[in-house]
Design a protein around this motif. Sequence first.
Motif, PDB file in Angstrom:
ATOM      1  N   LEU A  54       0.572  -1.067   0.399  1.00  0.00           N
ATOM      2  CA  LEU A  54      -0.103   0.142  -0.330  1.00  0.00           C
ATOM      3  C   LEU A  54       0.912   1.578  -0.529  1.00  0.00           C
ATOM      4  O   LEU A  54       1.522   1.552   0.785  1.00  0.00           O
ATOM      5  CB  LEU A  54      -0.721   0.271   1.705  1.00  0.00           C
ATOM      6  CG  LEU A  54      -1.871  -0.794   1.301  1.00  0.00           C
ATOM      7  CD1 LEU A  54      -2.869  -1.334   2.699  1.00  0.00           C
ATOM      8  CD2 LEU A  54      -2.678  -0.784   0.164  1.00  0.00           C
ATOM      9  N   LYS A  55       1.361   1.935  -1.703  1.00  0.00           N
ATOM     10  CA  LYS A  55       1.636   3.145  -1.050  1.00  0.00           C
ATOM     11  C   LYS A  55       0.943   3.683  -0.145  1.00  0.00           C
ATOM     12  O   LYS A  55      -0.419   4.541  -0.306  1.00  0.00           O
ATOM     13  CB  LYS A  55       1.640   3.683  -2.910  1.00  0.00           C
ATOM     14  CG  LYS A  55       2.639   2.668  -3.708  1.00  0.00           C
ATOM     15  CD  LYS A  55       2.952   2.828  -4.668  1.00  0.00           C
ATOM     16  CE  LYS A  55       1.691   3.268  -4.932  1.00  0.00           C
ATOM     17  NZ  LYS A  55       1.293   3.947  -7.218  1.00  0.00           N
ATOM     18  N   VAL A  56       1.216   4.854   0.815  1.00  0.00           N
ATOM     19  CA  VAL A  56       1.056   5.841   1.678  1.00  0.00           C
ATOM     20  C   VAL A  56       2.456   6.704   1.869  1.00  0.00           C
ATOM     21  O   VAL A  56       3.367   5.958   2.049  1.00  0.00           O
ATOM     22  CB  VAL A  56       0.583   5.068   3.234  1.00  0.00           C
ATOM     23  CG1 VAL A  56      -0.406   6.231   3.468  1.00  0.00           C
ATOM     24  CG2 VAL A  56      -0.783   4.168   2.278  1.00  0.00           C
ATOM     25  N   SER A  57       1.965   8.052   1.585  1.00  0.00           N
ATOM     26  CA  SER A  57       3.051   8.975   1.926  1.00  0.00           C
ATOM     27  C   SER A  57       3.349   8.590   4.364  1.00  0.00           C
ATOM     28  O   SER A  57       2.233   8.465   4.857  1.00  0.00           O
ATOM     29  CB  SER A  57       2.743   9.889   2.225  1.00  0.00           C
ATOM     30  OG  SER A  57       1.502  10.672   2.751  1.00  0.00           O
TER      31      SER A  57
ATOM     32  N   GLU B 254     -12.690  -0.480  -1.967  1.00  0.00           N
ATOM     33  CA  GLU B 254     -11.705  -0.683  -3.263  1.00  0.00           C
ATOM     34  C   GLU B 254     -10.300  -0.706  -3.389  1.00  0.00           C
ATOM     35  O   GLU B 254      -9.957  -1.957  -4.629  1.00  0.00           O
ATOM     36  CB  GLU B 254     -11.392   0.872  -3.767  1.00  0.00           C
ATOM     37  CG  GLU B 254     -12.142   1.752  -4.323  1.00  0.00           C
ATOM     38  CD  GLU B 254     -12.355   3.323  -5.497  1.00  0.00           C
ATOM     39  OE1 GLU B 254     -11.332   3.398  -6.072  1.00  0.00           O
ATOM     40  OE2 GLU B 254     -12.772   4.091  -4.649  1.00  0.00           O
ATOM     41  N   LEU B 255      -9.779  -0.996  -2.481  1.00  0.00           N
ATOM     42  CA  LEU B 255      -8.267  -1.677  -1.842  1.00  0.00           C
ATOM     43  C   LEU B 255      -9.032  -3.389  -1.864  1.00  0.00           C
ATOM     44  O   LEU B 255      -7.984  -4.376  -2.810  1.00  0.00           O
ATOM     45  CB  LEU B 255      -7.466  -1.364  -0.923  1.00  0.00           C
ATOM     46  CG  LEU B 255      -6.656   0.026  -1.223  1.00  0.00           C
ATOM     47  CD1 LEU B 255      -6.875   0.757   0.315  1.00  0.00           C
ATOM     48  CD2 LEU B 255      -5.783   0.761  -1.950  1.00  0.00           C
ATOM     49  N   ALA B 256      -9.915  -3.383  -1.459  1.00  0.00           N
ATOM     50  CA  ALA B 256     -10.429  -5.093  -1.211  1.00  0.00           C
ATOM     51  C   ALA B 256     -10.631  -5.870  -2.864  1.00  0.00           C
ATOM     52  O   ALA B 256      -9.899  -6.619  -2.659  1.00  0.00           O
ATOM     53  CB  ALA B 256     -11.058  -5.051  -0.167  1.00  0.00           C
ATOM     54  N   ASP B 257     -11.289  -5.059  -3.428  1.00  0.00           N
ATOM     55  CA  ASP B 257     -11.518  -5.288  -4.590  1.00  0.00           C
ATOM     56  C   ASP B 257     -10.421  -5.750  -5.564  1.00  0.00           C
ATOM     57  O   ASP B 257     -10.313  -6.349  -6.292  1.00  0.00           O
ATOM     58  CB  ASP B 257     -12.616  -4.039  -5.084  1.00  0.00           C
ATOM     59  CG  ASP B 257     -14.003  -4.970  -4.725  1.00  0.00           C
ATOM     60  OD1 ASP B 257     -14.468  -5.655  -4.268  1.00  0.00           O
ATOM     61  OD2 ASP B 257     -14.798  -3.178  -4.856  1.00  0.00           O
ATOM     62  N   SER B 258      -9.688  -4.538  -5.183  1.00  0.00           N
ATOM     63  CA  SER B 258      -8.621  -4.401  -6.592  1.00  0.00           C
ATOM     64  C   SER B 258      -7.779  -5.974  -5.684  1.00  0.00           C
ATOM     65  O   SER B 258      -7.142  -6.588  -6.692  1.00  0.00           O
ATOM     66  CB  SER B 258      -7.348  -2.919  -6.150  1.00  0.00           C
ATOM     67  OG  SER B 258      -6.784  -3.668  -6.754  1.00  0.00           O
ATOM     68  N   VAL B 259      -7.376  -5.410  -4.832  1.00  0.00           N
ATOM     69  CA  VAL B 259      -6.463  -7.251  -4.247  1.00  0.00           C
ATOM     70  C   VAL B 259      -7.189  -8.682  -4.886  1.00  0.00           C
ATOM     71  O   VAL B 259      -6.743  -9.576  -4.904  1.00  0.00           O
ATOM     72  CB  VAL B 259      -6.267  -7.300  -2.498  1.00  0.00           C
ATOM     73  CG1 VAL B 259      -6.102  -8.982  -2.200  1.00  0.00           C
ATOM     74  CG2 VAL B 259      -5.869  -5.950  -2.289  1.00  0.00           C
TER      75      VAL B 259
ATOM     76  N   ASP C 151      -2.808   2.290  -4.321  1.00  0.00           N
ATOM     77  CA  ASP C 151      -3.327   3.280  -3.211  1.00  0.00           C
ATOM     78  C   ASP C 151      -3.370   3.037  -2.343  1.00  0.00           C
ATOM     79  O   ASP C 151      -4.787   3.287  -2.272  1.00  0.00           O
ATOM     80  CB  ASP C 151      -3.804   4.119  -4.967  1.00  0.00           C
ATOM     81  CG  ASP C 151      -3.916   6.020  -3.956  1.00  0.00           C
ATOM     82  OD1 ASP C 151      -3.768   6.010  -2.688  1.00  0.00           O
ATOM     83  OD2 ASP C 151      -4.431   6.345  -4.714  1.00  0.00           O
ATOM     84  N   GLY C 152      -2.775   3.351  -1.342  1.00  0.00           N
ATOM     85  CA  GLY C 152      -3.531   3.193  -0.214  1.00  0.00           C
ATOM     86  C   GLY C 152      -3.785   3.965   0.812  1.00  0.00           C
ATOM     87  O   GLY C 152      -4.682   4.237   1.959  1.00  0.00           O
TER      88      GLY C 152
END
Length: 107
Positions: A32-35, A92-97, A85-86
């Motif tokens: 997860l890309k997160v600043s 959306e993250l779960a769907d992408s995974v 994109d974190g």
Amino acid sequence: MSSKRTPRPNCPGWPRSSALKDAGIVAHHFFLKVSPEVLVKRIDERSFTPDDPAKDEQVRQWCKDRIGPCTAAVDTLPGDTVFLDGELPPKELADSVLTHVSVGRTG
């Protein structure tokens, strides 16, 4: 092919998939890309031990101390790592995974 491995950073929970691979188990790698600024904000907004503010701050500091080593680890991730994109909502993250894990599956 060389048997030398890239040393892993001091990042708690860092995935080690060689034993899984040796056992024939596929491990999917996601990052997860997160600043760092967003990570600090998220840590500060969480309560780990609500009944013990001193312990809560100690846990927050422990989390913050790991941001640098864990974000620096991006250079040592396996080549098949999927970068997400974190900042996206959890659904959306779960769907992408799920989409990435399901690719190539049958039935």
